[in-house]
Scaffold this motif. Structure first.
Motif, short mmCIF file in Angstrom:
data_model
loop_
_atom_site.label_atom_id
_atom_site.label_comp_id
_atom_site.label_asym_id
_atom_site.label_seq_id
_atom_site.Cartn_x
_atom_site.Cartn_y
_atom_site.Cartn_z
N ASP A 189 43.75 74.81 -4.65
CA ASP A 189 43.93 74.49 -6.09
C ASP A 189 43.12 75.20 -7.01
O ASP A 189 43.51 75.24 -8.33
CB ASP A 189 43.60 72.94 -6.00
N GLU A 190 41.96 75.82 -6.69
CA GLU A 190 41.41 76.66 -7.59
C GLU A 190 42.07 77.89 -7.53
O GLU A 190 42.01 78.35 -8.96
CB GLU A 190 40.01 76.87 -6.89
N ILE A 191 42.59 78.50 -6.85
CA ILE A 191 43.30 79.92 -6.86
C ILE A 191 44.51 79.67 -7.45
O ILE A 191 44.75 80.58 -8.40
CB ILE A 191 43.51 80.29 -5.41
N LEU A 192 45.27 78.68 -7.29
CA LEU A 192 46.36 78.40 -8.08
C LEU A 192 46.32 77.87 -9.66
O LEU A 192 47.43 77.63 -10.23
CB LEU A 192 47.68 77.42 -7.26
N PHE A 193 45.05 77.93 -10.20
CA PHE A 193 44.98 77.18 -11.57
C PHE A 193 44.83 78.65 -12.14
O PHE A 193 43.83 79.29 -12.37
CB PHE A 193 43.48 76.74 -11.45
N SER A 252 37.22 68.48 5.88
CA SER A 252 38.71 68.42 5.68
C SER A 252 39.07 69.54 4.68
O SER A 252 40.42 69.48 4.31
CB SER A 252 38.93 66.88 5.34
N MET A 253 38.25 70.10 4.07
CA MET A 253 38.76 71.19 3.11
C MET A 253 38.81 72.66 3.73
O MET A 253 38.21 72.75 4.80
CB MET A 253 37.64 71.41 2.10
N GLN A 293 41.89 85.46 5.33
CA GLN A 293 40.88 84.81 6.16
C GLN A 293 40.88 83.36 5.56
O GLN A 293 40.67 83.08 4.60
CB GLN A 293 39.72 85.48 6.05
N THR A 294 40.72 82.49 6.73
CA THR A 294 40.43 81.04 6.17
C THR A 294 39.22 80.46 7.03
O THR A 294 38.89 80.90 8.12
CB THR A 294 41.71 80.11 6.63
#
Length: 280
Positions: free
Chosen positions: A111-115, A144-145, A138-139
């Motif tokens: 949600d941060e990246i796509l803002f 839960s995040m 990389q993840t």
């Protein structure tokens, strides 16, 4: 397969051809304004049923559409074709990691990246990004995040796979590709993929990774557009020579016969304008 859908409330009627998967279901789909991955210009895309499609535009000088009992004066045609969302999201993820020098950058949540400032419709791609971007990122999971960070080696591996698949497909689509050498077909494949990549860093890295000499596609297009037409040169030279001869003799010479031009003939590449050049 294609379908016919009417968007209620539209100010003007447009004709859009899309696959069933792109306009089926309860909703006909949404038109999103996103940044083009190469030019960064605001560009219109069709998003429906978790499929992202780029829109290409074609218009003749004169034409209209007969849609049932309705006549649309605008004879332009829009075509929606599927596009891998990784191409669209790649520049966004590259900026979000805030990479500096040898530092690989930061992990960020989706949600941060796509803002993206000025482009709120990237939020529609959240489920799509979660499924597609793991192939180049990389993840890390904390409770839960989930956090993502773009990985250069994964991006190059993904691009190499795209080029390899396209290289195998081109000879099947056009006999001219089958007749040319493998290296030239590879260069052509990279050039096509490069239409969706920024020159820095991805296109240059891809050329280097494949052992090819880098050619700036922007310069190539500019030089090609500035080249005069051979037939036009001949016609201008012929007319100029005739005018000089008439001035010397003082007699009105016969009008130079010009080459016959087919007014209805067009280059097939000129029939479509990419989404990056036309905003819906």
């Amino acid at each position: 397969m294609s379908c016919t859908v009417w968007w209620e409330g539209a100010e003007k009627t447009r004709v859009l051809i899309a696959s069933d998967s792109g306009c089926g279901g309860n909703k006909p789909g949404e038109l999103l304004t996103l940044r083009h991955p190469k030019s960064e210009n605001g560009t219109c895309y069709l998003f429906s049923n978790e499929m992202l499609q780029e829109i290409q535009w074609f218009k003749q000088s004169y034409g209209s559409w007969f849609l049932g009992d309705y006549i649309s004066q605008d004879g332009s045609l829009y075509m929606a074709t599927p596009i891998d969302p990784v191409f669209i999201l790649l520049p966004i993820f590259d900026e979000a990691r805030m990479k500096k020098g040898e530092d690989p950058g930061k992990f960020r949540q989706l949600d941060e990246i796509l803002f993206v400032e000025g482009y709120p419709e990237y939020q529609h791609l959240l489920p799509l990004a979660e499924k597609s971007m793991q192939i180049v990122c990389q993840t890390q999971e904390v409770g839960s995040m989930k956090f993502y960070r773009l990985d250069n080696s994964k991006v190059l591996a993904w691009l190499t796979c795209k080029v390899s698949c396209l290289k195998k497909t081109l000879p099947e689509l056009d006999k001219n590709y089958a007749a040319q050498g493998e290296k030239q077909t590879l260069v052509d494949a990279v050039s096509i993929v490069g239409e969706y990549l920024k020159t820095e860093p991805w296109l240059k890295l891809l050329y280097d990774h494949l052992g090819l000499e880098f050619v700036d596609p922007t310069m190539k297009e500019t030089n090609t557009e500035n080249l005069p037409n051979a037939n036009e040169n001949k016609m201008e030279y012929s007319n100029s020579s005739q005018e000089k001869a008439n001035k010397k003799t003082g007699k009105p010479g016969k009008q130079t016969k010009q080459a016959k031009v087919e007014t209805g003939s067009k280059n097939i590449r000129d029939m479509f304008s990419r989404a990056c050049k036309k905003k819906c």
